[in-house]
Design a protein around this motif. Sequence first.
Motif, PDB file in Angstrom:
ATOM      1  N   THR A 398       0.818  -1.213   0.000  1.00 55.90           N
ATOM      2  CA  THR A 398       0.000   0.000   0.000  1.00 55.90           C
ATOM      3  C   THR A 398       0.852   1.264   0.000  1.00 55.90           C
ATOM      4  OG1 THR A 398      -0.159  -0.159   2.407  1.00 55.90           O
ATOM      5  CG2 THR A 398      -1.980  -1.078   1.119  1.00 55.90           C
ATOM      6  N   GLU A 399       1.987   1.207   0.682  1.00 50.36           N
ATOM      7  CA  GLU A 399       2.856   2.379   0.748  1.00 50.36           C
ATOM      8  C   GLU A 399       3.633   2.568  -0.553  1.00 50.36           C
ATOM      9  OE1 GLU A 399       5.271   1.822   4.174  1.00 50.36           O
ATOM     10  OE2 GLU A 399       3.584   1.898   5.572  1.00 50.36           O
ATOM     11  N   ALA A 400       4.135   1.473  -1.117  1.00 48.03           N
ATOM     12  CA  ALA A 400       4.943   1.574  -2.334  1.00 48.03           C
ATOM     13  C   ALA A 400       4.131   2.075  -3.513  1.00 48.03           C
ATOM     14  CB  ALA A 400       5.562   0.215  -2.661  1.00 48.03           C
ATOM     15  N   TYR A 401       2.853   1.656  -3.592  1.00 44.98           N
ATOM     16  CA  TYR A 401       2.027   2.000  -4.743  1.00 44.98           C
ATOM     17  C   TYR A 401       0.974   3.060  -4.450  1.00 44.98           C
ATOM     18  CZ  TYR A 401       4.176  -1.947  -7.137  1.00 44.98           C
ATOM     19  OH  TYR A 401       5.078  -2.804  -7.727  1.00 44.98           O
ATOM     20  N   GLY A 402       0.908   3.534  -3.205  1.00 52.15           N
ATOM     21  CA  GLY A 402      -0.058   4.565  -2.860  1.00 52.15           C
ATOM     22  C   GLY A 402      -1.489   4.116  -3.057  1.00 52.15           C
ATOM     23  N   LEU A 403      -1.783   2.893  -2.642  1.00 52.93           N
ATOM     24  CA  LEU A 403      -3.116   2.311  -2.809  1.00 52.93           C
ATOM     25  C   LEU A 403      -3.702   1.963  -1.443  1.00 52.93           C
ATOM     26  CD1 LEU A 403      -2.232   0.083  -5.871  1.00 52.93           C
ATOM     27  CD2 LEU A 403      -3.778   2.058  -5.879  1.00 52.93           C
ATOM     28  N   PRO A 404      -5.034   1.936  -1.320  1.00 55.20           N
ATOM     29  CA  PRO A 404      -5.646   1.792   0.010  1.00 55.20           C
ATOM     30  C   PRO A 404      -5.525   0.407   0.611  1.00 55.20           C
ATOM     31  CG  PRO A 404      -7.327   1.870  -1.699  1.00 55.20           C
ATOM     32  CD  PRO A 404      -6.034   2.210  -2.365  1.00 55.20           C
ATOM     33  N   ALA A 409      -8.913  -4.885  -7.127  1.00 53.45           N
ATOM     34  CA  ALA A 409      -9.054  -3.538  -7.688  1.00 53.45           C
ATOM     35  C   ALA A 409      -7.733  -2.773  -7.625  1.00 53.45           C
ATOM     36  CB  ALA A 409     -10.140  -2.772  -6.937  1.00 53.45           C
ATOM     37  N   ALA A 410      -7.000  -2.944  -6.527  1.00 53.07           N
ATOM     38  CA  ALA A 410      -5.722  -2.246  -6.386  1.00 53.07           C
ATOM     39  C   ALA A 410      -4.706  -2.761  -7.396  1.00 53.07           C
ATOM     40  CB  ALA A 410      -5.193  -2.412  -4.961  1.00 53.07           C
ATOM     41  N   VAL A 411      -4.651  -4.076  -7.576  1.00 57.82           N
ATOM     42  CA  VAL A 411      -3.704  -4.643  -8.538  1.00 57.82           C
ATOM     43  C   VAL A 411      -4.093  -4.244  -9.960  1.00 57.82           C
ATOM     44  CG1 VAL A 411      -2.736  -6.785  -9.466  1.00 57.82           C
ATOM     45  CG2 VAL A 411      -3.049  -6.527  -7.005  1.00 57.82           C
ATOM     46  N   GLU A 412      -5.387  -4.104 -10.236  1.00 61.45           N
ATOM     47  CA  GLU A 412      -5.797  -3.625 -11.551  1.00 61.45           C
ATOM     48  C   GLU A 412      -5.333  -2.183 -11.760  1.00 61.45           C
ATOM     49  OE1 GLU A 412      -9.558  -3.995 -14.467  1.00 61.45           O
ATOM     50  OE2 GLU A 412     -10.023  -3.231 -12.469  1.00 61.45           O
ATOM     51  N   THR A 413      -5.400  -1.374 -10.722  1.00 63.16           N
ATOM     52  CA  THR A 413      -4.885  -0.006 -10.819  1.00 63.16           C
ATOM     53  C   THR A 413      -3.391  -0.023 -11.117  1.00 63.16           C
ATOM     54  OG1 THR A 413      -6.566   0.858  -9.305  1.00 63.16           O
ATOM     55  CG2 THR A 413      -4.564   2.161  -9.564  1.00 63.16           C
ATOM     56  N   LEU A 414      -2.674  -0.889 -10.436  1.00 59.92           N
ATOM     57  CA  LEU A 414      -1.245  -1.039 -10.699  1.00 59.92           C
ATOM     58  C   LEU A 414      -1.017  -1.491 -12.134  1.00 59.92           C
ATOM     59  CD1 LEU A 414       1.757  -1.480 -10.146  1.00 59.92           C
ATOM     60  CD2 LEU A 414       1.156  -3.624  -8.998  1.00 59.92           C
ATOM     61  N   TRP A 415      -1.805  -2.467 -12.587  1.00 56.97           N
ATOM     62  CA  TRP A 415      -1.643  -2.958 -13.955  1.00 56.97           C
ATOM     63  C   TRP A 415      -1.833  -1.837 -14.982  1.00 56.97           C
ATOM     64  CZ3 TRP A 415      -5.635  -3.063 -17.642  1.00 56.97           C
ATOM     65  CH2 TRP A 415      -5.248  -3.597 -18.882  1.00 56.97           C
ATOM     66  N   ASP A 421       4.050   5.797 -18.765  1.00 59.22           N
ATOM     67  CA  ASP A 421       5.238   6.262 -18.040  1.00 59.22           C
ATOM     68  C   ASP A 421       4.781   6.889 -16.734  1.00 59.22           C
ATOM     69  OD1 ASP A 421       7.656   7.134 -17.208  1.00 59.22           O
ATOM     70  OD2 ASP A 421       7.993   8.555 -18.834  1.00 59.22           O
ATOM     71  N   SER A 422       4.902   6.123 -15.644  1.00 61.41           N
ATOM     72  CA  SER A 422       4.374   6.588 -14.373  1.00 61.41           C
ATOM     73  C   SER A 422       5.256   6.114 -13.231  1.00 61.41           C
ATOM     74  CB  SER A 422       2.953   6.050 -14.159  1.00 61.41           C
ATOM     75  OG  SER A 422       2.985   4.632 -14.021  1.00 61.41           O
ATOM     76  N   ALA A 423       5.060   6.726 -12.075  1.00 62.95           N
ATOM     77  CA  ALA A 423       5.815   6.324 -10.895  1.00 62.95           C
ATOM     78  C   ALA A 423       5.489   4.888 -10.499  1.00 62.95           C
ATOM     79  CB  ALA A 423       5.518   7.277  -9.734  1.00 62.95           C
ATOM     80  N   ARG A 424       4.214   4.508 -10.642  1.00 64.59           N
ATOM     81  CA  ARG A 424       3.842   3.132 -10.294  1.00 64.59           C
ATOM     82  C   ARG A 424       4.490   2.129 -11.236  1.00 64.59           C
ATOM     83  NH1 ARG A 424      -2.356   4.681  -8.961  1.00 64.59           N
ATOM     84  NH2 ARG A 424      -2.127   4.986  -6.700  1.00 64.59           N
ATOM     85  N   ARG A 425       4.575   2.468 -12.511  1.00 69.08           N
ATOM     86  CA  ARG A 425       5.249   1.563 -13.446  1.00 69.08           C
ATOM     87  C   ARG A 425       6.715   1.391 -13.059  1.00 69.08           C
ATOM     88  NH1 ARG A 425       6.250   2.879 -19.768  1.00 69.08           N
ATOM     89  NH2 ARG A 425       8.001   4.048 -18.862  1.00 69.08           N
ATOM     90  N   SER A 426       7.373   2.451 -12.752  1.00 69.54           N
ATOM     91  CA  SER A 426       8.787   2.381 -12.356  1.00 69.54           C
ATOM     92  C   SER A 426       8.960   1.567 -11.079  1.00 69.54           C
ATOM     93  CB  SER A 426       9.351   3.787 -12.163  1.00 69.54           C
ATOM     94  OG  SER A 426       9.313   4.524 -13.367  1.00 69.54           O
ATOM     95  N   THR A 427       8.015   1.725 -10.158  1.00 68.03           N
ATOM     96  CA  THR A 427       8.086   0.963  -8.907  1.00 68.03           C
ATOM     97  C   THR A 427       7.907  -0.523  -9.186  1.00 68.03           C
ATOM     98  OG1 THR A 427       7.221   2.838  -7.650  1.00 68.03           O
ATOM     99  CG2 THR A 427       7.060   0.671  -6.629  1.00 68.03           C
ATOM    100  N   TYR A 428       6.952  -0.880 -10.044  1.00 70.61           N
ATOM    101  CA  TYR A 428       6.761  -2.287 -10.402  1.00 70.61           C
ATOM    102  C   TYR A 428       8.026  -2.860 -11.036  1.00 70.61           C
ATOM    103  CZ  TYR A 428       5.230  -6.340 -13.093  1.00 70.61           C
ATOM    104  OH  TYR A 428       5.132  -7.594 -13.645  1.00 70.61           O
ATOM    105  N   GLN A 429       8.632  -2.123 -11.957  1.00 68.07           N
ATOM    106  CA  GLN A 429       9.861  -2.600 -12.599  1.00 68.07           C
ATOM    107  C   GLN A 429      10.982  -2.803 -11.577  1.00 68.07           C
ATOM    108  OE1 GLN A 429       9.417   0.673 -15.870  1.00 68.07           O
ATOM    109  NE2 GLN A 429      10.944  -0.803 -16.630  1.00 68.07           N
ATOM    110  N   ARG A 430      11.061  -1.899 -10.623  1.00 63.88           N
ATOM    111  CA  ARG A 430      12.128  -1.984  -9.617  1.00 63.88           C
ATOM    112  C   ARG A 430      11.902  -3.110  -8.626  1.00 63.88           C
ATOM    113  NH1 ARG A 430      11.968   0.336  -4.714  1.00 63.88           N
ATOM    114  NH2 ARG A 430      10.281   1.735  -5.363  1.00 63.88           N
TER     115      ARG A 430
END
Length: 468
Positions: A398-404, A409-415, A421-430
């Motif tokens: 929740t902290e890494a991706y800023g999700l509740p 639903a949260a993983v779909e938001t991440l997907w 090109d977004s901060a969440r995409r970069s976080t997933y790659q890392r």
Amino acid sequence: MVSRFAFFANLAFLAVAGLLVSVSPGRSVEGDGTVAVISDLHFDPFDPPELAAALAGSAPAAWSATFASVDNQAMSRSGKDTNHALLVSSLAAFAKRAADADFAIAPGDFLAHEFEAKAAKALNVAPTSQVVAEMTVKTTVFVADLLAEALAGKPAIVALGNNDSSCGDYRIEPGGRYLAAMRETVRRLVGTARLDPDFDETYAAAGYYAARHPTVANGLIIVLNDILWSTKYRDACGTGGLAAAEAMFDWLRERLARQRAAGGRVWMVHHIPWGIDPYSTIEAPASNCPAKVVSFLQEPYASAFPALLAEYRDVLQASFSGHTHFDDYRLLIDRQGAAIGVDKVTPAISPIFGQNPGFQVFTYDRRSGAPKDFSTWYLANPGDAPHRADWRFEYTFTEAYGLPAYSPAAVETLWKATSADSARRSTYQRLYAVGRGTLDLDKLPAYSCAIRHLDRPSFTACYCGTVR
């Protein structure tokens, strides 16, 4: 079993040496439960090979003393499976993080890759010899015993991986000796009182079973041996593989229906993630993109398994797998395109494919059973000496991706974020490689499409439009 005194003496030493981390995110609120998940340990007892004869000639309970004769063994480095030094280090760190957990989950692959070939070489026997078959059982029991000691009596829900067999990779024999030999170990880890009455039958038949959830009222944990459904499965040591695969699917359907009728929920533990294998798809030699798409499971299960889970969306509450060695997700999508379930792909302890060793701890609502969040710990310096092992807290979802919360639903938001090109995409790659580099941008389309598109047609439409 390895003595509890010996194991926790090791823990005390490792704590003094600075192995066990002290940094932790905030503790879960009152009423939440925790479950610790560790996968793909891939233990190689033939490192160093000169111990092989002594191990083969003794019971697993004596193995720790044999390994203690090795001085200054470094932990396995990247590109290698788990040796004894890394195994003990990992379970020590896991024990610390699981100290307050209600129970643990292990989604399979206790044995090293190419175990039979390594055993045959170290023992100077044929890979099909009885000595090698016995070593597969002894090694699995040894790892299971150390896991049990790390959990100090807490239950462990364990599944089989593709390497967990005395016949070879993806070659588990339904009704075979390996399953018969491992049944009592699984019973002890899970707890007899939690197991469904048909455990003896289903585990002996093909290594699957159901158990009462340790804390959630009317909760059931279903453990599948989905190796039988894999595109790579071969019943090389028997003749009942096809019938066993069909029987397990029918049993799963019946258990889901029974839970729905009882108003209960299901957590699922299995080894292979749902859907498409993005790595094999990228590496496939086919000349055109649609032909390159590789499913983890063969038909009819590649289609029927997700369809069955979607049918029982009101029953399926959580799913845990491993196999890929990396930190990933799979979404279950209904016919209207809504995310209705999520499978968490747990990173591996074995660093053979280049990621850092890691494990995860989940929080969940003890009343409803719904998962809420999870955190990841990893070893930053594989290949180093055990007393310098640097186990670190990596992130909380929740902290890494800023999700509740951690949810479909949260993983779909991440997907969705992986396509821009977004901060969440970069976080997933890392985070994908567990603290060791990032997922290459040119490979990201395959991995992004695999999160949400479980069937070949929809994955093909997603992926083949992004590559040449």
